[in-house]
Scaffold this active site. Structure first.
Site, PDB file in Angstrom:
ATOM      1  N   LYS A   1       0.846  -1.207   0.000  1.00  0.00           N
ATOM      2  CA  LYS A   1       0.000   0.000   0.000  1.00  0.00           C
ATOM      3  C   LYS A   1       0.878   1.253   0.000  1.00  0.00           C
ATOM      4  CE  LYS A   1      -3.743  -2.444   2.305  1.00  0.00           C
ATOM      5  NZ  LYS A   1      -4.373  -2.829   3.579  1.00  0.00           N
TER       6      LYS A   1
ATOM      7  N   GLN B   1      -4.211  -1.484   9.812  1.00  0.00           N
ATOM      8  CA  GLN B   1      -4.165  -2.823   9.208  1.00  0.00           C
ATOM      9  C   GLN B   1      -4.741  -3.866  10.165  1.00  0.00           C
ATOM     10  OE1 GLN B   1      -3.148  -3.543   5.984  1.00  0.00           O
ATOM     11  NE2 GLN B   1      -3.832  -5.623   6.390  1.00  0.00           N
TER      12      GLN B   1
ATOM     13  N   ASP C   1     -10.649   3.083   4.435  1.00  0.00           N
ATOM     14  CA  ASP C   1     -10.972   1.651   4.307  1.00  0.00           C
ATOM     15  C   ASP C   1     -12.493   1.441   4.259  1.00  0.00           C
ATOM     16  OD1 ASP C   1      -8.914  -0.155   3.958  1.00  0.00           O
ATOM     17  OD2 ASP C   1      -8.388  -0.253   6.086  1.00  0.00           O
TER      18      ASP C   1
END
Ligand code: NDP
Length: 293
Positions: free
Chosen positions: A52, A96, A119
């Site tokens: 990412k 994460q 997200d």
């Protein structure tokens, strides 16, 4: 049968985003900035975050990686979240998952400011998705919709069977495919581990989206000829012929299913690369304040 090349489309999307970033900078706007919080040293999580961050650099974003050791307290992590929420230079950030067991994932997700939740996991953003309001769509389902769009795969009026109902893939996927837009408008069946006679449903599907986490689960006898098959699964299976000792396979038994399909995504190289491109796209939306003014 046509292979859906997620890697190619992901690179195309990133190239488009990179041009937009150059325009923003040329117009005197600030550089989009994504932060990623990584807790612990799980190799898979580390690899995902590394990819990412690398993708951010490729498109000209600024990126910041914030690392904590596995035993960091929930309180300390929440303090960092608060700091990120109030840092005007950071447009969006991700934490994460999975987090270590002593930390409540839900508490962390709910602490993220919805306008920075690229997200799309915060309940407000999930709610906005359900209500058809502008929102950050969870990256994997968002990536799949973009794949269908780029390959001009007709969805309107089609029967889409989603297998898996997780919060990050299956559930938002089913909501997206049922939306009243030309890119969706499917009749959706959402299947899960308690579904009786799964095959009865999949055999009626024009589009199958498999997000189960079981290698080679969807077999040829479950697929109608001409169906579109999207394989979200990423599963490691032992393979001593590989230097790593394993290889990645999807939830679909590719070799036998592919000849029956009109379109299919491979694993790797299908849905996976699109997930990262979608996160980058969400960050651009955040930087341009297109979702929350
Ligand atoms: P989860 O484990 O959270 O969810 C799996 C879903 O599959 C559950 O809803 C479960 O049902 C359902 N399921 C399990 N067994 C069966 C069965 N026998 N029949 C029907 N349904 C079943 O997984 P995720 O959604 O997080 O991930 C799914 C897969 O996608 C994994 O392989 C993961 O690695 C991969 N993935 C890939 C991404 C990418 O970028 N390509 C991103 C995210 C995930 P129930 O709810 O009843 O338990």
């Amino acid at each position: 049968m046509q292979l859906i090349d997620g890697k190619k489309i992901s690179l195309e999307l990133q190239a488009e985003i990179s041009i937009e970033v150059q325009k923003l900078k040329a117009g005197g706007k600030k550089t989009p900035h994504l932060a990623a919080v990584l807790v612990g040293d799980d190799p898979a999580s580390r690899a995902y975050v590394r990819n990412k961050v690398k993708a951010c650099e490729n498109v000209g974003f600024k990126s910041t990686l914030i690392e904590f050791e596995v035993y960091v307290s929930e309180q300390k992590l929440l303090a960092k979240i608060d700091e990120l929420n109030n840092d005007a230079d950071i447009d969006g950030y991700i934490v994460q998952l999975p987090l270590p067991r002593h930390i409540s994932e839900q508490k962390i997700i709910e602490a993220i400011k919805p306008s920075k939740d690229v997200d799309g996991f915060h309940p407000i953003n999930v709610g906005r998705l359900v209500l058809n309001l502008p929102t950050y769509v969870s990256a994997t389902p968002f990536g799949i919709v973009q794949l269908l769009e780029r390959y001009r795969i007709e969805t309107e009026g089609k029967h889409c069977v989603v297998i898996g109902r997780s919060h990050i893939v299956g559930s938002p996927m089913s909501i997206l495919m049922a939306k009243n837009t030309t890119l969706a408008n499917c009749t959706v069946t959402l299947c899960h581990s308690r579904t009786l006679d799964l095959k009865e449903h999949t055999l009626k599907a024009d589009i199958i989206i498999a997000a189960i986490g079981k290698p080679d689960f969807v077999t040829a006898d479950m697929v109608k000829p001409g169906a579109v098959v999207i394989d979200v699964g990423i599963n490691r299976v032992d393979d001593l012929s590989q230097t790593k000792g394993y290889r990645l396979v999807g939830d679909v038994k590719f070799d036998e299913v592919a000849p029956k399909c009109s379109y299919i995504t491979p694993v790797p190289g299908g849905v996976g690369p699109m997930t990262i491109a979608s996160l980058i796209k969400n960050t651009l939306l955040a930087a341009k304040k297109e979702i929350y003014a």
